[in-house]
Design a protein around this motif. Sequence first.
Motif, short mmCIF file in Angstrom:
data_model
loop_
_atom_site.label_atom_id
_atom_site.label_comp_id
_atom_site.label_asym_id
_atom_site.label_seq_id
_atom_site.Cartn_x
_atom_site.Cartn_y
_atom_site.Cartn_z
N GLU A 251 -5.73 -8.21 -13.68
CA GLU A 251 -5.92 -6.81 -14.04
C GLU A 251 -4.84 -6.34 -15.00
O GLU A 251 -5.11 -5.58 -15.93
CB GLU A 251 -5.89 -5.94 -12.78
N GLU B 107 2.74 1.71 -3.28
CA GLU B 107 1.83 2.13 -4.34
C GLU B 107 1.50 3.61 -4.20
O GLU B 107 1.43 4.35 -5.18
CB GLU B 107 0.51 1.33 -4.30
N ASP C 185 -1.60 -16.55 -4.28
CA ASP C 185 -2.69 -16.07 -3.44
C ASP C 185 -3.63 -15.21 -4.27
O ASP C 185 -3.28 -14.76 -5.35
CB ASP C 185 -2.16 -15.32 -2.22
N GLU C 186 -4.85 -14.97 -3.75
CA GLU C 186 -5.89 -14.34 -4.56
C GLU C 186 -5.52 -12.93 -4.97
O GLU C 186 -5.87 -12.48 -6.06
CB GLU C 186 -7.23 -14.27 -3.80
N VAL C 187 -4.82 -12.21 -4.07
CA VAL C 187 -4.50 -10.82 -4.37
C VAL C 187 -3.55 -10.76 -5.57
O VAL C 187 -3.76 -10.02 -6.53
CB VAL C 187 -3.87 -10.13 -3.15
N LEU D 191 0.81 -1.21 0.00
CA LEU D 191 0.00 0.00 0.00
C LEU D 191 0.86 1.28 0.00
O LEU D 191 0.62 2.20 -0.77
CB LEU D 191 -0.92 -0.02 1.22
N THR E 150 2.11 6.50 -6.89
CA THR E 150 1.05 7.39 -7.37
C THR E 150 1.49 8.85 -7.23
O THR E 150 1.31 9.67 -8.13
CB THR E 150 -0.25 7.19 -6.56
#
Lengths: 199, 386
Positions: free
Chosen positions: A192, A149, A183-185, A146, A153
């Motif tokens: 994406e 990122e 893993d799902e993330v 996080l 940004t």
Amino acid sequence: MYEGVVQDLIDELGRLPGVGPKSAQRIAFHILQADPVDVRRLAEVLIVVKDKVKFCSVCGNVAEDELCRICRDQRRDPAVICVVEESKDVVAIERTREFRGRYHVLGGAISPIEGVGPDDLRIRELMTRLADGVVTEVILATDPNLEGEATATYLTRLLRPMGLRVTRLASGLPVGGDLEYADEVTLGRAFEGRRSVDD
Amino acid sequence: MHVTHLSLHDFRSYADTEVALGPGVTSFIGRNGQGKTNVVEAIDYIARLSSHRVSSDAPLVRFGAEQAVVRAAVVRDERTALLEIEINPGRSNRARINKSPLPKSREMLGMVRTVLFSPEDLALVKGDPSERRRFLDDLLVLRAPRYAGVRSDYDRVLRQRNSLLKTAGAARRSGSGGSRAEAALSTLGVWDTHLARTGAELLAARLALVEELKPLVGKAYEAVARGATRSDATMAYRPSFELPEPTEGPLPDRAVLAEALMAEVERRRSDELDRGVSLVGPHRDELHLMLGPLPVKGYASHGESWSFALALRLASYDLLRAGGDDPILILDDVFAELDTERRERLAEMVADAEQVLVTAAVPADVPAALAGARVLVADGQVTRAD
């Protein structure tokens, strides 16, 4: 609790990252039993490293001189800068031998909880480096969490208006891994960021 | 799915206990404080990686021990998997499936699914909005474990953003301004973007979930409460800002929501700086529960509130059941709270579940429809009665 200096040693070791009280105790007793020559060498390296190692005045990487090894190297492409959080990220990218440009070490990532804002990172130095127009591409290689990122940004907003090519490292599946173990993330991110297959 | 074997090591009151279980109904009978709930709590923990009784993990570890271990053999899709979780309060937990360690314990989510009814459920109806938000989010994670990541990302964005709002707001109030306040404001835009992105993802998922739950809650309430019809119990999701009109379909999609959330965040900027907290986003939303024209909270009787809480759980059970393997149903001390008629109705509705685990202090409280295997719990000892 141990007596005097032994406890001091354990306390000091316990302050290191990744060392809990139990590990600190184990390291302390290892030092107590070790050869005095070995221990002296360790102590000397600790002092020398603090005295001698500086940070490169251009990129912020660890260096023994004014400039680090990479900034001194004339063969490196001055038109591409890869922005990373820490010096250890430089080492990680260097191991790939894929990247021939130069680096910029920010010294962390934006994190209001820890009181780290853009002013605490080497962002102003980055802008100064970009001023002369030699650099054409900036690769943002901050951590894919996080805070990383958010930092990316922030930098994107700063750099885009300057007409530079700004890229971000892809995030997705580890090479050589199995899809089923992702893993799902990670898998979601990979979906994406999927791209069409060019032949 | 069902659990065939459970072993507890330093978990709650149990030093070392093995419990054999089978499909169908199993009741744990014992006086208060003997450790009935601890057994079912362990199974629920394996499913959700958190407890319904406490928010931190420390009380789960037996007093004086450093860590607790819960192991469960679970049959799902006719295969047995051995799940194991090591609970380390204050440090990260470790999970293993069939003896092989997982890189993150969170990856175990979704291996077991439970629906748990407990006396604490009354808070779903009578408690703060946060209880109902957690109900929705827990259900989202049970259906798609990916949402555990979305949820924790959102919480983290909020914490970072609130901390920034506090510094920026304080600097603005003191009038000193200065470079620190300016820097804080310049990064606020970055956190706005992340808040809008993760917030919209969570919001879109909650809106879709509520649409699916609505008819199921109405149906469940009709079944539980005497004389009710299926249009009596209704619910509505109330976001912290006006939702945009959906472009197509019944609900606005993620991109539209993110845009609207972003616009609202910008509109409330000054307010947020004054108060130093994020005022817009799914963390401020509410799920309104209604009986007829009146809100349940404040208007419904104790019995009606209980029926509504049961209806919410039953609806979750129906929803999870429709999405594949039967979840494990846990009825923790609920029969003592219900009158005979509602006991019978509830028992009828759940009797055909693949596995039902019941705890009760008084054997007579358990309705005849749920006569299954009996397990006696006394002084931390678990023994089968048959």
